[in-house]
Design a protein around this motif. Structure first.
Motif, PDB file in Angstrom:
ATOM      1  N   GLU A  37       0.831  -1.208   0.000  1.00 53.62           N
ATOM      2  CA  GLU A  37       0.000   0.000   0.000  1.00 53.62           C
ATOM      3  C   GLU A  37       0.864   1.257   0.000  1.00 53.62           C
ATOM      4  OE1 GLU A  37      -0.308  -2.375   2.435  1.00 53.62           O
ATOM      5  OE2 GLU A  37      -2.110  -3.398   1.744  1.00 53.62           O
ATOM      6  N   LEU A  38       1.953   1.219   0.754  1.00 55.36           N
ATOM      7  CA  LEU A  38       2.856   2.367   0.825  1.00 55.36           C
ATOM      8  C   LEU A  38       3.578   2.559  -0.503  1.00 55.36           C
ATOM      9  CD1 LEU A  38       3.888   4.569   2.687  1.00 55.36           C
ATOM     10  CD2 LEU A  38       5.624   2.979   3.505  1.00 55.36           C
ATOM     11  N   LYS A  39       3.994   1.453  -1.109  1.00 57.65           N
ATOM     12  CA  LYS A  39       4.659   1.524  -2.410  1.00 57.65           C
ATOM     13  C   LYS A  39       3.699   2.076  -3.468  1.00 57.65           C
ATOM     14  CE  LYS A  39       8.114  -1.024  -4.015  1.00 57.65           C
ATOM     15  NZ  LYS A  39       8.919  -2.183  -4.291  1.00 57.65           N
ATOM     16  N   GLU A  40       2.462   1.633  -3.435  1.00 53.31           N
ATOM     17  CA  GLU A  40       1.450   2.123  -4.384  1.00 53.31           C
ATOM     18  C   GLU A  40       1.203   3.615  -4.176  1.00 53.31           C
ATOM     19  OE1 GLU A  40      -3.270   1.385  -5.212  1.00 53.31           O
ATOM     20  OE2 GLU A  40      -2.058  -0.335  -4.625  1.00 53.31           O
ATOM     21  N   ALA A  42       3.317   5.806  -2.952  1.00 51.79           N
ATOM     22  CA  ALA A  42       4.507   6.512  -3.432  1.00 51.79           C
ATOM     23  C   ALA A  42       4.526   6.582  -4.960  1.00 51.79           C
ATOM     24  CB  ALA A  42       5.766   5.830  -2.916  1.00 51.79           C
ATOM     25  N   GLN A  43       4.166   5.499  -5.619  1.00 48.60           N
ATOM     26  CA  GLN A  43       4.152   5.490  -7.082  1.00 48.60           C
ATOM     27  C   GLN A  43       3.099   6.455  -7.625  1.00 48.60           C
ATOM     28  OE1 GLN A  43       3.707   1.232  -7.450  1.00 48.60           O
ATOM     29  NE2 GLN A  43       5.851   0.977  -8.030  1.00 48.60           N
ATOM     30  N   GLY A  44       1.961   6.530  -6.943  1.00 48.84           N
ATOM     31  CA  GLY A  44       0.935   7.483  -7.352  1.00 48.84           C
ATOM     32  C   GLY A  44       1.404   8.918  -7.203  1.00 48.84           C
ATOM     33  N   ILE A  45       2.114   9.184  -6.127  1.00 48.28           N
ATOM     34  CA  ILE A  45       2.649  10.532  -5.906  1.00 48.28           C
ATOM     35  C   ILE A  45       3.645  10.874  -7.008  1.00 48.28           C
ATOM     36  CG2 ILE A  45       4.111  11.932  -4.394  1.00 48.28           C
ATOM     37  CD1 ILE A  45       2.868  10.354  -2.021  1.00 48.28           C
ATOM     38  N   ILE A  46       4.510   9.930  -7.346  1.00 50.57           N
ATOM     39  CA  ILE A  46       5.491  10.164  -8.409  1.00 50.57           C
ATOM     40  C   ILE A  46       4.786  10.540  -9.705  1.00 50.57           C
ATOM     41  CG2 ILE A  46       7.176   9.026  -9.924  1.00 50.57           C
ATOM     42  CD1 ILE A  46       8.108   7.467  -7.402  1.00 50.57           C
TER      43      ILE A  46
END
Length: 67
Positions: A37-40, A42-46
Motif C-alpha cells: 500500500e505504501l509503495k502504491e 509513493a508510485q501514485g505521488i510520483i
C-alpha cells in the motif's frame, strides 16, 4: 491538483524544497518500501508530481497533518 492527507504526510518525509528533489527522494526509497500500500501510494505521488509543473508544485502547501 490536490493531494490526500496520506500523500502529503508521505511527501513531508522527504526533501520538499523543490519538485525534483522530492521526486528523487521518493524514487530512491521505492525499493525499500516493503508494504504494498505504501509503495502504491509513493508510485501514485510520483506520477502526479511528474504531471505537474514546477509552478504548480511551488503553490502546494506541504505540511504534515498529525491529527
Amino acid at each position: 491538483m490536490g493531494f490526500t492527507v496520506e500523500e502529503i504526510n508521505l511527501m513531508c518525509v522527504y526533501d520538499t524544497s523543490d519538485r525534483g528533489r522530492l521526486l528523487t527522494g521518493i524514487r530512491e526509497s521505492l525499493p525499500h518500501l516493503l508494504e504494498p500500500e505504501l509503495k502504491e501510494l509513493a508510485q501514485g505521488i510520483i506520477g502526479r508530481l511528474e504531471a505537474m509543473t514546477d509552478r504548480e508544485f511551488a503553490a502546494l502547501v506541504l505540511a504534515p497533518d498529525y491529527e
